[in-house]
Scaffold this active site. Sequence first.
Site, short mmCIF file in Angstrom:
data_model
loop_
_atom_site.label_atom_id
_atom_site.label_comp_id
_atom_site.label_asym_id
_atom_site.label_seq_id
_atom_site.Cartn_x
_atom_site.Cartn_y
_atom_site.Cartn_z
N ASP A 30 0.86 -1.20 0.00
CA ASP A 30 0.00 0.00 0.00
C ASP A 30 0.89 1.24 0.00
O ASP A 30 1.75 1.38 0.88
CB ASP A 30 -0.89 0.00 1.25
CG ASP A 30 -1.85 -1.19 1.24
OD1 ASP A 30 -2.74 -1.23 0.39
OD2 ASP A 30 -1.67 -2.09 2.09
N THR B 216 1.11 -9.79 -10.59
CA THR B 216 0.14 -9.87 -9.50
C THR B 216 -1.12 -9.11 -9.93
O THR B 216 -1.12 -8.39 -10.93
CB THR B 216 0.67 -9.23 -8.20
OG1 THR B 216 0.75 -7.83 -8.38
CG2 THR B 216 2.02 -9.79 -7.81
C1 LIG Z 1 -1.86 -3.06 -2.59
S1 LIG Z 1 -2.10 -4.66 -1.98
C2 LIG Z 1 -1.04 -5.68 -3.01
C3 LIG Z 1 -1.41 -7.13 -2.95
C4 LIG Z 1 -0.53 -8.07 -3.79
N1 LIG Z 1 0.84 -8.09 -3.30
C5 LIG Z 1 -0.56 -7.73 -5.26
O1 LIG Z 1 0.47 -7.24 -5.77
O2 LIG Z 1 -1.60 -7.94 -5.89
C6 LIG Z 1 -1.17 -4.63 -0.46
C7 LIG Z 1 -1.54 -5.78 0.46
O3 LIG Z 1 -0.69 -5.77 1.60
C8 LIG Z 1 -1.45 -6.13 2.74
N2 LIG Z 1 -0.74 -5.61 3.91
C9 LIG Z 1 -0.46 -4.32 4.19
N3 LIG Z 1 0.23 -4.22 5.34
C10 LIG Z 1 0.39 -5.50 5.80
C11 LIG Z 1 1.00 -6.03 6.95
N4 LIG Z 1 1.58 -5.25 7.87
N5 LIG Z 1 0.98 -7.37 7.11
C12 LIG Z 1 0.37 -8.18 6.21
N6 LIG Z 1 -0.23 -7.71 5.09
C13 LIG Z 1 -0.22 -6.39 4.89
C14 LIG Z 1 -2.81 -5.50 2.49
O4 LIG Z 1 -3.85 -6.10 3.23
C15 LIG Z 1 -2.97 -5.71 0.98
O5 LIG Z 1 -3.62 -6.92 0.69
#
Ligand SMILES: C[S@@+](CC[C@H](N)C(=O)[O-])C[C@H]1O[C@@H](n2cnc3c(N)ncnc32)[C@H](O)[C@@H]1O
Length: 245
Positions: free
Chosen positions: A138, A212
């Site tokens: 994010d 992804t």
């Molecule tokens: C923008 S999405 C990208 C998802 C995937 N990596 C992709 O490229 O399609 C970022 C993901 O990171 C997860 N996330 C953010 N901070 C995290 C944390 N501290 N621990 C685990 N997951 C986290 C969010 O829930 C979200 O699903």
Amino acid sequence: MPSADEGDRPPPRTFGRRRGRPLRAARDRLVEERLPALAIDLGGEGPLDPMQLFAEPPEAIWLEIGFGGGEHLAWQAERTPKVGFIGAEVFVNGVASLLRHIDERQLDNVRIHADDARPLLERLAPGSIARIFLLFPDPWPKARHSGRRFIQRETLDSLARLLRPGGELRVASDDPGYVAWALAHLMRHPAFCWTARRPQDWRQRPDDWPETRYEAKARQAGRQPTFLRFVRRRHGTIPEAHPGR
Ligand SMILES: C[S@@+](CC[C@H](N)C(=O)[O-])C[C@H]1O[C@@H](n2cnc3c(N)ncnc32)[C@H](O)[C@@H]1O
């Protein structure tokens, strides 16, 4: 210097929502029935050896942080069955999606931490991970939210401690501000060395790195992703785990 109160405060959330649309009954059942056997127990004390999470010790352990729908993790796990995979994700719909991939492909080399990755990073044994993926984290683009970005000096210290020397950290983003932030932090960090030699190296995704869901969204919206690969130096600090995090 932080006050005693600030020192006790949990780190800011790096993620948005934990739940999206209500899960369909089948996915709900999948989470209830399949997750407990694959979930990592962080109870107890002392460093957690990730090799012990698998019936047969794998050749290496790879970790994906924020795996989203799990497409990348499942692809890697199917392609490299001798590697043990750990996925961390807070978003329950994403966890359900990974469980579906695991079932469909009959993967037995994946374990899941369905929560904030940071407490897991603190528990895993130093030098126990050979590769870490942080794909499209994010971006938290507003300056006042910069504390929520996953990449901070403290989290990089944790990743440096976990990665074995010569291990790899892969980071991708379609947000130019986040790319600049990530590069500034990683280049400053004594444990990481950027592998890029020419622009192609950060503009083109390597063959062993599938697209992804977020990359697909970014491209559809006309944004160009950047792919960063860093190697854990053999020398360079391996900081202690941060107590209480
Ligand atoms: C923008 S999405 C990208 C998802 C995937 N990596 C992709 O490229 O399609 C970022 C993901 O990171 C997860 N996330 C953010 N901070 C995290 C944390 N501290 N621990 C685990 N997951 C986290 C969010 O829930 C979200 O699903």
